[in-house]
Enzyme design. Structure first.
Site, PDB file in Angstrom:
ATOM      1  N   LEU A  39       0.863  -1.184   0.000  1.00 14.67           N
ATOM      2  CA  LEU A  39       0.000   0.000   0.000  1.00 14.67           C
ATOM      3  C   LEU A  39       0.899   1.234   0.000  1.00 14.67           C
ATOM      4  O   LEU A  39       1.858   1.317   0.771  1.00 14.67           O
ATOM      5  CB  LEU A  39      -0.896   0.027   1.243  1.00 14.67           C
ATOM      6  CG  LEU A  39      -2.230  -0.719   1.185  1.00 14.67           C
ATOM      7  CD1 LEU A  39      -2.947  -0.592   2.529  1.00 14.67           C
ATOM      8  CD2 LEU A  39      -3.120  -0.208   0.068  1.00 14.67           C
ATOM      9  N   ASP A  40       0.584   2.203  -0.862  1.00 15.22           N
ATOM     10  CA  ASP A  40       1.341   3.453  -0.894  1.00 15.22           C
ATOM     11  C   ASP A  40       1.203   4.193   0.434  1.00 15.22           C
ATOM     12  O   ASP A  40       0.224   3.995   1.166  1.00 15.22           O
ATOM     13  CB  ASP A  40       0.836   4.350  -2.029  1.00 15.22           C
ATOM     14  CG  ASP A  40       1.191   3.791  -3.401  1.00 15.22           C
ATOM     15  OD1 ASP A  40       2.131   3.000  -3.497  1.00 15.22           O
ATOM     16  OD2 ASP A  40       0.510   4.173  -4.383  1.00 15.22           O
ATOM     17  N   PRO A  41       2.155   5.081   0.745  1.00 15.47           N
ATOM     18  CA  PRO A  41       2.071   5.832   2.006  1.00 15.47           C
ATOM     19  C   PRO A  41       0.754   6.594   2.177  1.00 15.47           C
ATOM     20  O   PRO A  41       0.228   6.666   3.288  1.00 15.47           O
ATOM     21  CB  PRO A  41       3.263   6.795   1.911  1.00 15.47           C
ATOM     22  CG  PRO A  41       4.257   6.070   1.067  1.00 15.47           C
ATOM     23  CD  PRO A  41       3.437   5.319   0.050  1.00 15.47           C
TER      24      PRO A  41
END
Length: 349
Positions: A45-47
């Protein structure tokens, strides 16, 4: 010191990742919280994204190729009128444009509970998608270098389209972001492995003739694992340990399951080819929606008669072959070696 003496656990832990940390950061925090090193995850998951992050502890790290292959469900906000280099809200602005009058009118219709014609057509195009071009800012390697490293150096990166499947996309609403007065569409979607929601934002913008980017993202489901079972990253270690789903229970949710005979357990533990006679409950036939290629295709989890996970394997021409072997963390390594349960040659890491 054995894994049991160290307090290691083996299984799947579902976390509700907050916005901010990277998936790698989450791995580090969980290692410190549980006091163990062997931890991974099934699907980055992206930040800027939050939601379901499936953590793999101990022997469960071997399940990575199979659990990352699952479909994912998301709730996403697509912001219209502004594009960024990363295709999300954290990137540098690369384009801005006012919304055409017809799109403003359709946005108003959505806020009133009616779907605009061209917005509906744009979503229909996405529902029919079978290939998608990944974002330039992604971890895909190009000539040995990660794409985002090349993009950060200012290089023009164009990644080839990859096969994807869109199970569903539903328009949930629309509105205006203050104080910038940017317009957004909220959608929920269920998609296959390899689908980039940032690319969805880009492609919806192209279909609607305006720049766009992903304003917010929350993963609500990863295969059989959802937010209903997710724990907060900052929960006490005792609570996190109690929420770990044991290996056998996890694979019963995540993979087709077969049961070995006693002889089948021995053969699978030794990495030998198996036949139908070595299963009391044979692996089920592949489902029509299963991938036809790749390590995860046609696989099943093989349990002992007592219900312990022994291996993950698949049919290969004239017999069943082991892809991954699993050990009981309560057994010392010296004992494992004597039992021929662990073999780097037979069971690749």
């Amino acid at each position: 010191m054995s894994p049991k003496e160290r307090g290691d656990v083996a299984g799947v832990l579902v976390l509700d990742k907050p916005k901010g940390p990277t998936s790698h950061d989450v791995v580090g925090k969980l290692r410190r919280a549980l006091g163990m090193r062997r931890i991974g995850h099934a699907g980055t998951l992206d930040p800027m994204a939050s939601g379901v992050l499936v953590m793999l502890l101990g022997e469960a790290t071997k399940l990575g190729p199979y659990l990352t292959a699952h479909d994912k469900a998301y709730e996403a906000r697509v912001v219209l009128g502004r594009g960024t280099n990363t295709l999300d809200a954290e990137g540098e602005v690369t384009a801005e444009a006012p919304l055409p009058a017809w799109l403003t009118e359709e946005i108003t219709q959505v806020t009133q509970g009616r779907a605009g014609t061209k917005i509906t057509q744009a979503l229909d195009l996405e529902r029919a998608r079978t290939e998608q071009a990944p974002p330039a800012f992604s971890a895909i390697k190009v000539q040995g270098a990660k794409s985002y490293d090349r993009a950060r150096r200012g290089e023009a990166v164009e990644l080839a389209a990859r096969p994807v499947a869109v199970r569903s996309i539903e328009l949930r609403g629309a509105g205006i972001l203050e104080p910038e007065r940017l317009v957004f569409l909220d959608v929920s979607l269920d998609v296959s492995k390899g689908y980039y929601v940032r690319s969805l934002a880009r492609d919806l913008g192209l279909a609607l003739t305006v720049p766009a980017h992903l304003g917010a993202l929350r993963r609500t489901q990863s295969g059989p694992f959802g937010l209903d079972a997710a724990k907060a990253l900052g929960a006490p270690a005792e609570e996190l340990r109690a929420a770990v789903l044991p290996l056998a229970a996890a694979v019963r949710l995540a993979l087709p399951v077969a049961v070995l005979t006693a002889e089948g357990v021995v053969r699978a533990s030794q990495g030998k080819r198996l036949g139908a006679a070595h299963f009391s409950e044979p692996p089920p036939p592949p489902r029509p929606d299963e991938p036809s290629e790749g390590e995860e295709s046609g696989t099943s989890a093989w349990l002992s008669p007592e219900g312990r996970l022994v291996a993950v394997g698949k049919w290969d021409h004239d017999g069943y072959v082991v892809q991954r072997g699993f050990t009981d963390v309560s057994v010392d390594r010296e004992v494992e070696s004597e039992m021929h349960v662990v073999s780097g040659r037979r069971f690749p890491p």
